[in-house]
Structures are given as structure tokens and as C-alpha cells.
Write an enzyme that holds these catalytic residues in place. Structure first.
Site, short mmCIF file in Angstrom:
data_model
loop_
_atom_site.label_atom_id
_atom_site.label_comp_id
_atom_site.label_asym_id
_atom_site.label_seq_id
_atom_site.Cartn_x
_atom_site.Cartn_y
_atom_site.Cartn_z
CB SER A 6 -128.60 -61.88 -33.29
OG SER A 6 -127.47 -62.54 -32.72
NE ARG A 22 -125.42 -61.91 -39.06
CZ ARG A 22 -123.75 -61.89 -38.53
NH1 ARG A 22 -123.52 -61.24 -40.42
NH2 ARG A 22 -123.39 -61.87 -37.94
CD GLU A 61 -129.57 -61.31 -37.40
OE1 GLU A 61 -128.40 -60.50 -37.27
OE2 GLU A 61 -129.34 -62.85 -37.14
P1 FAD Z 1 -136.04 -70.81 -40.27
O1 FAD Z 1 -136.08 -70.44 -39.22
O2 FAD Z 1 -136.99 -72.01 -40.47
O3 FAD Z 1 -136.86 -69.69 -41.63
C1 FAD Z 1 -136.07 -68.43 -41.73
C2 FAD Z 1 -136.15 -67.81 -42.52
O4 FAD Z 1 -136.07 -68.40 -44.26
C3 FAD Z 1 -137.98 -68.30 -42.47
O5 FAD Z 1 -138.58 -66.45 -42.85
C4 FAD Z 1 -137.96 -68.94 -43.56
O6 FAD Z 1 -139.35 -68.92 -44.21
C5 FAD Z 1 -137.53 -68.52 -44.70
N1 FAD Z 1 -136.54 -70.06 -45.22
C6 FAD Z 1 -136.40 -71.29 -44.71
N2 FAD Z 1 -135.62 -72.30 -44.90
C7 FAD Z 1 -136.58 -72.07 -46.45
C8 FAD Z 1 -135.84 -72.29 -47.79
N3 FAD Z 1 -135.07 -73.71 -48.43
N4 FAD Z 1 -136.36 -71.68 -48.37
C9 FAD Z 1 -136.93 -70.33 -48.98
N5 FAD Z 1 -137.44 -69.66 -47.60
C10 FAD Z 1 -136.88 -70.53 -46.21
N6 FAD Z 1 -128.05 -66.59 -37.54
C11 FAD Z 1 -126.70 -66.17 -37.84
O7 FAD Z 1 -126.58 -65.65 -39.29
N7 FAD Z 1 -125.34 -66.28 -37.60
C12 FAD Z 1 -125.33 -66.52 -36.56
O8 FAD Z 1 -124.37 -66.76 -35.14
C13 FAD Z 1 -126.68 -66.86 -35.13
N8 FAD Z 1 -127.05 -68.36 -34.26
C14 FAD Z 1 -127.90 -68.13 -33.96
C15 FAD Z 1 -127.46 -68.96 -32.45
C16 FAD Z 1 -128.91 -69.54 -31.99
C17 FAD Z 1 -128.51 -70.05 -30.03
C18 FAD Z 1 -130.20 -69.26 -32.40
C19 FAD Z 1 -131.08 -69.82 -31.98
C20 FAD Z 1 -130.36 -68.60 -33.96
C21 FAD Z 1 -128.76 -68.30 -34.42
N9 FAD Z 1 -129.10 -67.35 -35.59
C22 FAD Z 1 -127.63 -67.51 -36.40
C23 FAD Z 1 -130.02 -67.50 -36.53
C24 FAD Z 1 -130.60 -69.22 -37.26
O9 FAD Z 1 -130.35 -70.10 -36.97
C25 FAD Z 1 -130.47 -68.27 -38.61
O10 FAD Z 1 -130.76 -67.65 -39.86
C26 FAD Z 1 -130.25 -69.88 -39.77
O11 FAD Z 1 -129.83 -69.97 -40.99
C27 FAD Z 1 -132.08 -70.32 -39.91
O12 FAD Z 1 -132.00 -71.44 -40.17
P2 FAD Z 1 -133.34 -72.43 -40.24
O13 FAD Z 1 -133.52 -73.73 -40.81
O14 FAD Z 1 -133.55 -72.62 -38.74
O15 FAD Z 1 -134.26 -71.07 -40.80
P1 NAP Z 2 -119.61 -60.59 -29.36
O1 NAP Z 2 -118.23 -60.87 -29.61
O2 NAP Z 2 -119.65 -59.51 -28.13
O3 NAP Z 2 -119.18 -58.79 -30.29
C1 NAP Z 2 -120.22 -58.20 -30.11
C2 NAP Z 2 -120.57 -57.89 -31.27
O4 NAP Z 2 -119.56 -56.79 -31.83
C3 NAP Z 2 -120.72 -58.72 -32.57
O5 NAP Z 2 -122.07 -58.86 -32.95
C4 NAP Z 2 -119.90 -58.46 -33.49
O6 NAP Z 2 -120.74 -58.45 -34.89
C5 NAP Z 2 -119.19 -56.97 -33.13
N1 NAP Z 2 -117.43 -58.22 -32.84
C6 NAP Z 2 -117.16 -58.31 -32.85
N2 NAP Z 2 -115.63 -58.47 -32.42
C7 NAP Z 2 -115.96 -57.83 -34.06
C8 NAP Z 2 -114.74 -56.88 -34.97
N3 NAP Z 2 -113.57 -57.77 -34.18
N4 NAP Z 2 -114.81 -57.48 -36.14
C9 NAP Z 2 -116.03 -57.01 -36.09
N5 NAP Z 2 -117.14 -56.53 -35.77
C10 NAP Z 2 -116.75 -57.07 -34.00
O7 NAP Z 2 -120.58 -61.03 -30.30
P2 NAP Z 2 -121.39 -62.32 -29.67
O8 NAP Z 2 -123.06 -61.96 -29.70
O9 NAP Z 2 -120.66 -63.20 -28.81
O10 NAP Z 2 -121.63 -63.30 -31.17
C11 NAP Z 2 -120.65 -64.05 -31.81
C12 NAP Z 2 -120.54 -64.07 -33.07
O11 NAP Z 2 -121.85 -64.83 -33.56
C13 NAP Z 2 -120.81 -62.52 -33.78
O12 NAP Z 2 -120.44 -62.76 -35.27
C14 NAP Z 2 -122.49 -62.76 -33.32
O13 NAP Z 2 -123.07 -62.25 -34.99
C15 NAP Z 2 -122.20 -63.57 -34.00
N6 NAP Z 2 -124.30 -64.66 -33.65
C16 NAP Z 2 -124.69 -64.48 -34.24
C17 NAP Z 2 -127.03 -64.98 -34.34
C18 NAP Z 2 -127.03 -64.32 -34.17
O14 NAP Z 2 -128.46 -64.85 -34.42
N7 NAP Z 2 -126.88 -63.45 -35.61
C19 NAP Z 2 -126.61 -65.22 -32.93
C20 NAP Z 2 -125.49 -65.32 -31.55
C21 NAP Z 2 -123.86 -65.31 -32.16
P3 NAP Z 2 -120.99 -59.23 -36.17
O15 NAP Z 2 -122.33 -59.81 -35.47
O16 NAP Z 2 -121.46 -58.67 -37.57
O17 NAP Z 2 -119.60 -60.32 -36.33
#
Ligand code: FAD
Ligand code: NAP
Length: 340
Positions: free
Chosen positions: A240, A166, A336
Site C-alpha cells: 500500500s 501504521r 505510508e
Molecule cells: P525496509 O523497506 O527495508 O525499511 C522500511 C523502513 O524501516 C525504512 O525507513 C528503513 O530505514 C527502516 N528500517 C528497516 N529496518 C530497520 C531496523 N532494523 N532498524 C531501524 N530502521 C529500520 N505492510 C504492512 O504493514 N501490512 C501489510 O499487509 C503489507 N503488505 C505488503 C505487501 C507487499 C506486496 C509489499 C511489497 C509490502 C507490504 N507491506 C505491508 C509493507 C512492508 O512489507 C512492511 O512495512 C515491512 O515491515 C517492511 O520491511 P522491510 O524489512 O522490507 O523494511
Molecule cells: P480490503 O480487504 O480490500 O479492504 C480495504 C480496506 O478496508 C483495508 O485497507 C482495511 O483496512 C479496511 N477493512 C476491510 N475490512 C475491514 C474490517 N472488517 N474492519 C476494519 N477495516 C476493514 O483490503 P486489502 O487491500 O485487500 O488488504 C487486506 C489487508 O492486508 C488489510 O488489512 C491491509 O491493511 C493489508 N495490506 C497492507 C498492505 C501494506 O502495504 N500496508 C499491503 C497489502 C495488504 P486496514 O488496512 O486498516 O486493515
């Protein structure tokens, strides 16, 4: 070019926070961006540097933005064959999930586990978005970004982006300097499925699929996410709120003695990755609500806005959780979500 003054940012952040931008505009080309950046350095200069916004799904506004907010709307998807692979380039303003579905439709594979992540293509490299055992670094080829300092377009290849868990160069050392314009992914015509995450396996079984195709994996991910995560259209959130922390093996061994049920995974870097959601839940915060700020009842890692919470209230809740987890487990969580 439309420029709004004192514009509400409410429609542009999935947390549903009421904040204002001193100036708000959008761009759909690199030239349009350069022109807006010039204006932001002229007589309409703000107190803070321009903020680039995609879908606003990974930001928390803790106050009004006393400067420019520039929404990236660069469109377009192009593809070229490269050996057995396909190099797919998308404009930064393309919606991420629509892009994933487009690739699946075309038979370009590698992004299926990343279905239904909100936001834009341009933000995808920012934190090396990841889910269900796949992160974009796996299939990333290169990107084009506008360098605000040198006022030119630069191409970054994978090694330049310093992708981590991340994390990326753009979120750390390069923060604020580059605007991502276009991203190229190297996708495959042959599926290489990642179904090791328990939830995916279970969902495929439930769907009755024994030999999954990429579309099945995507559907499984979509279904799991819909059942578990709050829909930002209904309840404000940014996914998250904290990263999963990594601790040294010795610390994990000690924690395991104190909490035998603790789960750890091998970290992609070194040490043991802990589930931050588990630490927060064990600390008693899951389902907690203070005014309209809360910790989601189904997924403790997600902080939510039930309606009128301010960014400061959400931030304070996150700080209280962070302090409490540190007191109980000796682990410092890291946010994050990007705080402004
Ligand atoms: P924004 O929120 O608009 O911006 C995020 C950051 O990036 C800010 O600092 C902004 O200034 C910068 N930025 C945006 N666009 C640019 C650009 N073109 N150039 C330079 N800087 C820029 N993330 C995960 O990694 N995994 C997930 O599974 C995941 N699940 C999510 C589930 C939900 C319900 C929600 C609400 C969010 C989740 N996220 C997840 C977080 C988010 O969706 C991601 O990080 C996504 O990539 C953000 O995109 P955005 O366009 O909305 O960015
Ligand atoms: P989950 O399945 O409840 O698992 C909890 C955590 O354990 C996760 O964060 C995941 O890490 C880790 N995990 C589970 N199984 C794993 C495996 N086999 N090997 C390594 N790590 C494992 O998680 P959840 O919250 O429902 O999310 C599911 C997936 O969606 C995850 O990958 C999570 O990162 C992603 N997600 C991300 C966001 C975001 O905003 N970043 C929001 C929602 C969901 P990892 O997170 O490293 O995968």
C-alpha cells in the site's frame, strides 16, 4: 567486512528502482553495526546519515543515496516460556514471513494474520505492520535497538514504542536515531483467532474449513494475498502506497450523503477510517499507467513499477493521486512508504 562503493540498490528494493548507494555494506551483530557507523562518521562520511535497510519492501528511492546504506542481517530465533505464553525473540535480519511460519510450526500463535508480509523482523515495529485486523502491537513485548546518539543498546517496551495505525516512535520522533537489532513477541500456545475480516471468512468457507486452526487462517491469508496483490518479483511495488485516512464522524456523515456507497470503519483511535483504495478508485486512477509507473488494476492502493519507472516518476504519480483525491473528496492522503 565487505564495503561496496557506488553500489546498485536495485536488488535491495522491491519497487525495482535503479538507484545507487555511495557505500553499501551489511552487519550481522551490534558490534559490526557500531563499526560501520564509526566509519560512516569518519573520512568516508556521506552527505546524508546512514540508511538502514531490511528487505527494502517499504521504501521508494527518488535519487541515489549519497551516503551509507547498511543492510541488517542479524540472525537467530530464541524462545522462552513465560506462564502460558512464549516470548520469542528474533534477530532483525530474519525474514518476516519465514518467522511467522516458524512460529506456526512450533505452535506459537498470534502472528497468523500477518502471513506473507514481505520484509524483515527488524522493520516490523517501524510501522506497526498490520493486516486483516491484527497489528504487531497486539503481541509485541519489547525490542533492543542501537542508539546512534548515546552509542549503546536500549530496550524498548510496548509503552515506549507509541504504536499507532501504521505508526511508531521509530517512524516519528525517534526516526533515524535507533537501529532495531532484535524484537521479542509474546505469543500464545492457545489460538485466539481473528477471522472477522470479510475476505478471511469467505476464503475459509471456500477452503471448506468450518473450525479453523491458526494454520488455516495463515493459509487463507496467503491465498487471498497471492490472488490480489502484485508479486514484487514480477511487478515492482511496496504494498500500500498510502495509509487509510481517518476523518471526523461529521465529515464522514457529509461524505456519506454525497457518496452513499462510501465505506467507513471505526478507527482504532477516533473518527472513521476510510479505505484509501476506494477513494483512489473512485477518482479514476485504478489501472492507470503513465510510462512504467502505474496504479495496480486489482488494488488501487498499490503503485507499481512495470519495469523502468524511476522513483521520481512513481513519486509524481503518487502526488497527482494525492492532489486529485483531495480535490474530489477533501481528504488528504498520507504516504505510508518511506521516501528517500
Ligand atoms: P525496509 O523497506 O527495508 O525499511 C522500511 C523502513 O524501516 C525504512 O525507513 C528503513 O530505514 C527502516 N528500517 C528497516 N529496518 C530497520 C531496523 N532494523 N532498524 C531501524 N530502521 C529500520 N505492510 C504492512 O504493514 N501490512 C501489510 O499487509 C503489507 N503488505 C505488503 C505487501 C507487499 C506486496 C509489499 C511489497 C509490502 C507490504 N507491506 C505491508 C509493507 C512492508 O512489507 C512492511 O512495512 C515491512 O515491515 C517492511 O520491511 P522491510 O524489512 O522490507 O523494511
Ligand atoms: P480490503 O480487504 O480490500 O479492504 C480495504 C480496506 O478496508 C483495508 O485497507 C482495511 O483496512 C479496511 N477493512 C476491510 N475490512 C475491514 C474490517 N472488517 N474492519 C476494519 N477495516 C476493514 O483490503 P486489502 O487491500 O485487500 O488488504 C487486506 C489487508 O492486508 C488489510 O488489512 C491491509 O491493511 C493489508 N495490506 C497492507 C498492505 C501494506 O502495504 N500496508 C499491503 C497489502 C495488504 P486496514 O488496512 O486498516 O486493515
Amino acid at each position: 567486512m565487505v564495503i561496496q562503493e557506488n553500489a546498485s540498490l536495485l536488488p535491495f528494493n522491491t519497487f525495482g528502482i535503479q538507484a545507487k548507494g555511495r557505500w553499501l555494506s551489511s552487519f550481522s551483530t551490534a558490534d559490526g553495526l557500531a563499526e560501520l557507523l564509526d566509519r560512516s562518521e569518519g573520512k568516508e562520511k556521506g552527505a546524508v546519515p546512514p540508511l538502514i535497510l531490511g528487505g527494502g519492501s517499504n521504501v521508494l528511492f527518488t535519487h541515489d543515496v549519497d551516503g551509507w546504506v547498511l543492510r541488517n542481517e542479524i540472525p537467530g530465533i530464541d524462545a522462552e516460556e513465560d506462564g502460558g505464553d512464549v516470548l520469542v525473540t528474533a534477530g532483525a535480519g530474519e525474514n518476516w514471513h519465514a518467522f511467522v511460519l516458524h512460529c506456526l510450526d512450533k505452535g506459537w500463535f498470534g502472528l497468523e494474520n500477518l502471513s506473507l508480509i514481505p520484509g524483515s523482523v527488524g522493520a516490523s515495529p517501524m510501522q506497526n505492520i498490520g493486516a486483516y485486523g491484527v497489528e504487531i502491537a497486539t503481541v509485541f513485548d519489547s525490542l533492543e535497538a542501537w542508539d546512534k546518539e548515546d552509542r549503546k543498546i536500549i530496550r524498548f517496551y510496548k509503552g515506549d514504542c507509541h504504536f499507532g495505525y501504521r505508526e511508531s516512535y521509530f517512524k516519528k520522533e525517534g526516526r533515524g536515531r535507533f537501529v532495531i537489532l532484535r524484537v521479542t513477541y509474546r505469543l500464545s500456545r492457545k489460538p485466539h483467532l481473528h477471522t472477522a475480516y470479510g475476505a478471511i471468512k469467505e476464503e475459509l468457507e471456500r477452503m471448506g474449513v468450518s473450525s479453523p486452526a491458526p494454520r488455516d487462517v495463515s493459509n487463507a491469508v496467503i491465498h487471498i494475498r497471492r490472488s490480489k496483490l502484485p508479486d514484487p518479483q514480477v511487478t515492482g511495488n511496496a504494498g500500500s502506497f498510502f495509509k487509510n485516512p481517518t476523518v471526523p464522524q461529521v465529515q464522514f456523515n457529509q461524505m456519506k450523503k454525497d457518496h452513499p456507497e462510501i465505506v467507513g470503519y471505526p478507527s482504532m483511535e477516533s473518527g472513521v477510517k476510510l479505505a484509501a483504495g476506494w477513494l483512489i478508485e473512485q477518482s479514476g486512477w485504478k489501472g492507470y499507467r503513465r510510462g512504467d509507473a502505474g496504479c495496480h488494476p486489482k488494488q488501487a492502493l498499490v503503485l507499481v513499477n512495470y519495469g523502468e519507472a524511476t522513483g521520481k516518476e512513481i513519486w509524481q504519480l503518487s502526488q497527482d493521486i494525492l492532489d486529485d483525491v483531495h480535490t474530489k473528496f477533501g481528504v488528504t492522503l498520507e504516504r505510508e512508504v518511506n521516501i528517500f
